[in-house]
Enzyme design. Structure first.
Site, PDB file in Angstrom:
ATOM      1  N   HIS A 131       3.442  -2.727  43.068  1.00  0.00           N
ATOM      2  CA  HIS A 131       4.079  -3.735  43.920  1.00  0.00           C
ATOM      3  C   HIS A 131       5.385  -4.183  43.258  1.00  0.00           C
ATOM      4  CE1 HIS A 131       4.689  -7.644  45.928  1.00  0.00           C
ATOM      5  NE2 HIS A 131       3.917  -7.181  46.899  1.00  0.00           N
ATOM      6  N   GLU A 133       6.909  -7.069  43.023  1.00  0.00           N
ATOM      7  CA  GLU A 133       6.953  -8.337  42.277  1.00  0.00           C
ATOM      8  C   GLU A 133       6.539  -8.155  40.812  1.00  0.00           C
ATOM      9  OE1 GLU A 133       5.107 -12.843  42.220  1.00  0.00           O
ATOM     10  OE2 GLU A 133       5.098 -11.785  44.140  1.00  0.00           O
TER      11      GLU A 133
END
Length: 316
Positions: A131, A133
């Site tokens: 991901h 982030e």
């Protein structure tokens, strides 16, 4: 059939801010073209399709640095998920104009990590592998930030630093984070714990945990790549005890999920456009299991209705 409209649901302020920033960029003739978004501005294909109509190009790939190398000129927008310092540095080296649409909650976590690193800490970061982030957060210092996703990952850690902090991706399940943090604390009793689930994620998860209990099935409207949408489905099943299905839009509803249901709960991820969710609710409210004429599932929301309105300066 009763439709339980779980509240709160849908857009959070970080997503809306990022979309407004990108929309304003599209309307700004002074910015060098082309305008690129480094990855999906938010994890929703309807949103990226709408920005494509505005002339903004979404580039996706394995990681942000790799995507950045595809860009030779113009303007680049960093997404709500944040990027590493290395990505920002490389963009400047390439002479690109940069616009940062990072969510303020993500920026807050980055600053916390930077401060603790400066104080000599190692960081255990709880997040979803792959991901963007966690990619941005771990990229602050890959040697001293250790990504874990499960309790088993914690078991495999071998850290000697007496100064340790554990923190997390803002859109994780708060129950998963609590379990993994407990495992970290058990292994490293001296660890400092900083739970960084953003308030919007927390409130939406708690709403599902409570309000979905009454339903026979939960429909989560959200993109397959949206971590917070997938976590809402997880919360419905694991905390509320209600079977959940994640759908991108109304076309993905399977009649078999709902034809015998008396109560259907609906929620939406933080990056899901409100008109897309409304279309799902409207379909469910008119649905009659005995009338096939009510079973048609067609997405009719025009792309121009997806993006938030922005104020334009009046000509003087």
């Amino acid at each position: 059939m009763e439709v339980i409209k779980i509240t709160p649901r849908g857009y959070c302020y970080g997503v809306v801010d990022a979309m407004v920033i990108a929309r304003n960029a599209a309307l700004d003739p002074s910015l060098p073209r082309p305008i690129y978004i480094l990855g999906m501005i938010v994890h929703n294909k309807h949103v990226t399709d709408a920005f494509a109509e505005e002339g903004i190009i979404t580039l996706d790939g394995e990681n942000r640095l790799e995507i950045l190398e595809k860009i030779e000129r113009g303007t680049v927008i960093f997404t709500a998920h944040g990027v590493s310092p290395e990505v920002k540095k490389r963009a400047l080296e390439k002479g690109l104009v940069t616009i940062d649409a990072t969510c303020p909650d993500v920026t807050k976590t980055h600053r916390l990590i930077e401060q603790k690193l400066a104080d000599g800490y190692d960081i255990i970061y709880i997040g979803k592998k792959g991901h963007p982030e966690p990619e941005g957060a771990v990229g602050i210092n890959p040697e001293r930030i250790h990504l874990v996703e499960t309790p088993d990952d914690v078991e495999r850690l071998s850290l000697k630093n007496e100064r340790l902090m554990v923190t997390n991706q803002t859109t994780m399940s708060q129950w998963d984070v609590a379990d993994i943090m407990a495992k970290v604390k058990e292994k490293y009793p001296h660890v400092e714990m900083h739970k960084e689930i953003c308030l919007a994620t927390q409130l939406r998860q708690e709403a599902v945990a409570e309000q979905a209990k009454e339903a026979d099935v939960t429909i989560v409207v959200g993109d397959p790549r949206s971590n917070n949408s997938n976590r809402l489905a997880q919360v419905s099943e694991e905390i509320a005890g209600t079977k959940a299905y994640r759908i991108a839009d109304v076309t993905e509803i399977d009649i078999n999920w709902i034809k015998n249901a008396k109560k259907v709960a609906v929620t939406a991820g933080a990056s899901t456009p409100t008109p897309i969710t409304k279309e799902v609710i409207d379909f469910l409210e008119q649905f009659d299991p005995n009338d096939p004429a009510t079973w048609e599932r067609e997405r009719k929301v025009p792309l121009q209705k997806i993006l938030p309105k922005v104020k334009t300066k009046k000509e003087e």
